[in-house]
Design a protein around this motif. Sequence first.
Motif, mmCIF file in Angstrom:
data_model
loop_
_atom_site.group_PDB
_atom_site.id
_atom_site.type_symbol
_atom_site.label_atom_id
_atom_site.label_comp_id
_atom_site.label_asym_id
_atom_site.label_seq_id
_atom_site.Cartn_x
_atom_site.Cartn_y
_atom_site.Cartn_z
ATOM 1 N N THR A 15 -1.773 -0.955 5.487
ATOM 2 C CA THR A 15 -1.117 -2.061 4.786
ATOM 3 C C THR A 15 -0.714 -1.688 3.366
ATOM 4 O O THR A 15 0.235 -2.251 2.826
ATOM 5 C CB THR A 15 -2.039 -3.289 4.714
ATOM 6 O OG1 THR A 15 -3.251 -2.932 4.017
ATOM 7 C CG2 THR A 15 -2.389 -3.792 6.112
ATOM 8 N N HIS A 16 -1.447 -0.760 2.730
ATOM 9 C CA HIS A 16 -1.187 -0.389 1.345
ATOM 10 C C HIS A 16 -1.362 1.122 1.178
ATOM 11 O O HIS A 16 -2.159 1.746 1.887
ATOM 12 C CB HIS A 16 -2.167 -1.072 0.377
ATOM 13 C CG HIS A 16 -2.063 -2.558 0.329
ATOM 14 N ND1 HIS A 16 -2.471 -3.370 1.370
ATOM 15 C CD2 HIS A 16 -1.606 -3.385 -0.649
ATOM 16 C CE1 HIS A 16 -2.271 -4.639 1.035
ATOM 17 N NE2 HIS A 16 -1.750 -4.669 -0.180
ATOM 18 N N GLY A 38 6.638 6.431 -0.308
ATOM 19 C CA GLY A 38 7.190 5.088 -0.194
ATOM 20 C C GLY A 38 8.333 5.013 0.800
ATOM 21 O O GLY A 38 8.395 4.104 1.635
ATOM 22 N N LYS A 95 7.699 2.995 4.340
ATOM 23 C CA LYS A 95 8.448 1.747 4.501
ATOM 24 C C LYS A 95 9.472 1.830 5.632
ATOM 25 O O LYS A 95 9.863 0.806 6.190
ATOM 26 C CB LYS A 95 9.094 1.340 3.179
ATOM 27 C CG LYS A 95 8.082 0.715 2.214
ATOM 28 C CD LYS A 95 8.740 0.147 0.997
ATOM 29 C CE LYS A 95 7.735 -0.638 0.162
ATOM 30 N NZ LYS A 95 7.330 -1.898 0.837
ATOM 31 N N ASP A 155 7.104 0.842 8.382
ATOM 32 C CA ASP A 155 6.757 -0.581 8.336
ATOM 33 C C ASP A 155 7.111 -1.114 6.948
ATOM 34 O O ASP A 155 6.409 -0.824 5.974
ATOM 35 C CB ASP A 155 5.262 -0.779 8.613
ATOM 36 C CG ASP A 155 4.868 -2.250 8.674
ATOM 37 O OD1 ASP A 155 5.682 -3.116 8.297
ATOM 38 O OD2 ASP A 155 3.728 -2.533 9.097
ATOM 39 N N ARG A 182 6.550 -3.714 5.575
ATOM 40 C CA ARG A 182 5.519 -4.572 4.982
ATOM 41 C C ARG A 182 4.474 -3.779 4.203
ATOM 42 O O ARG A 182 3.695 -4.363 3.440
ATOM 43 C CB ARG A 182 4.826 -5.388 6.077
ATOM 44 C CG ARG A 182 5.744 -6.370 6.800
ATOM 45 C CD ARG A 182 5.034 -6.966 8.000
ATOM 46 N NE ARG A 182 4.681 -5.929 8.973
ATOM 47 C CZ ARG A 182 3.982 -6.143 10.085
ATOM 48 N NH1 ARG A 182 3.561 -7.370 10.364
ATOM 49 N NH2 ARG A 182 3.714 -5.152 10.914
ATOM 50 N N ILE A 183 4.432 -2.463 4.384
ATOM 51 C CA ILE A 183 3.462 -1.649 3.647
ATOM 52 C C ILE A 183 3.757 -1.746 2.156
ATOM 53 O O ILE A 183 4.895 -1.579 1.719
ATOM 54 C CB ILE A 183 3.510 -0.178 4.108
ATOM 55 C CG1 ILE A 183 3.009 -0.066 5.548
ATOM 56 C CG2 ILE A 183 2.670 0.710 3.186
ATOM 57 C CD1 ILE A 183 3.147 1.329 6.136
ATOM 58 N N ARG A 184 2.724 -2.017 1.372
ATOM 59 C CA ARG A 184 2.889 -2.127 -0.075
ATOM 60 C C ARG A 184 2.546 -0.794 -0.729
ATOM 61 O O ARG A 184 1.493 -0.213 -0.467
ATOM 62 C CB ARG A 184 2.006 -3.245 -0.633
ATOM 63 C CG ARG A 184 2.368 -4.625 -0.098
ATOM 64 C CD ARG A 184 1.676 -5.726 -0.860
ATOM 65 N NE ARG A 184 2.099 -5.756 -2.254
ATOM 66 C CZ ARG A 184 1.616 -6.616 -3.159
ATOM 67 N NH1 ARG A 184 0.692 -7.497 -2.807
ATOM 68 N NH2 ARG A 184 2.044 -6.586 -4.400
ATOM 69 N N VAL A 185 3.441 -0.330 -1.587
ATOM 70 C CA VAL A 185 3.246 0.923 -2.321
ATOM 71 C C VAL A 185 2.824 0.558 -3.737
ATOM 72 O O VAL A 185 3.577 -0.085 -4.475
ATOM 73 C CB VAL A 185 4.533 1.763 -2.331
ATOM 74 C CG1 VAL A 185 4.312 3.067 -3.100
ATOM 75 C CG2 VAL A 185 4.994 2.049 -0.904
ATOM 76 N N VAL A 186 1.616 0.966 -4.111
ATOM 77 C CA VAL A 186 1.032 0.586 -5.396
ATOM 78 C C VAL A 186 0.994 1.805 -6.307
ATOM 79 O O VAL A 186 0.416 2.838 -5.959
ATOM 80 C CB VAL A 186 -0.390 0.019 -5.216
ATOM 81 C CG1 VAL A 186 -0.976 -0.396 -6.562
ATOM 82 C CG2 VAL A 186 -0.370 -1.161 -4.240
ATOM 83 N N SER A 187 1.620 1.690 -7.471
ATOM 84 C CA SER A 187 1.632 2.768 -8.454
ATOM 85 C C SER A 187 0.508 2.556 -9.461
ATOM 86 O O SER A 187 0.363 1.464 -10.020
ATOM 87 C CB SER A 187 2.983 2.793 -9.175
ATOM 88 O OG SER A 187 2.933 3.623 -10.307
#
Length: 222
Positions: A176-177, A192, A196, A199, A201-206
């Motif tokens: 998910t992330h 990223g 993506k 999916d 919906r996957i969140r890429v967090v920096s």
Amino acid sequence: MEPLLDRYPALRAVGNTPLVPVPLFRDRLPQVEVFAKMEQLNPGGSLKDRPVLRMLLSALARGQLQPGKTILDSSSGNAGIAYAMIGRIIGFPVEIVIPDNASRERKARLLAHGARLIFTDSIQGYDEALREVHRRATADPAQYFFCDQYSNEDNWRAHYETTAAEILDQTAGRMTHVVVGVGTGGTLTGLGRRLKEHDPRIRVVSVIPEVFPGIEGLKPLG
């Protein structure tokens, strides 16, 4: 790149690092699984082995990196180690522009692989290393192959084609992330884009320092 990997089989040691479970949040959120990609197990000790390998082998395949050239780039340490290690394996001299406050261990590792180090004033920060590497590349283009990791598209493509693909395989695409630090931005961009595509919906967090100086490679552009 397969023919070049066949020629230099030691370079096949780069990548295919394990994904291991980390017991974060287990008590409060037992349904959440956290994993860490063990990039320190690359032969150079960091994920920088991946983009440097891709950048140099692609340059060889395209004829940009030719006998007589010296591989040139700036680095605060990890990419420089990858350049020095891979450059030694493929038979090219390496010159790294690096701030003079780099750790003693990193300097020793770079020198052990045979790299030539050009030190810049740490008071002026990493920005000065970036300016100096551009000055050198511009002054003597016949001598240098300037890899320019900050604008080289093979940087992010390495993570798109290997790091992200491995993570998708190791998680069976069930995620998910993804949390990524930012240096050149290559890891964030490559991961990223690939994740993506799999999916959206996957969140890429920096993850960046609280006081963020900006993406290093953009600074000399003003």
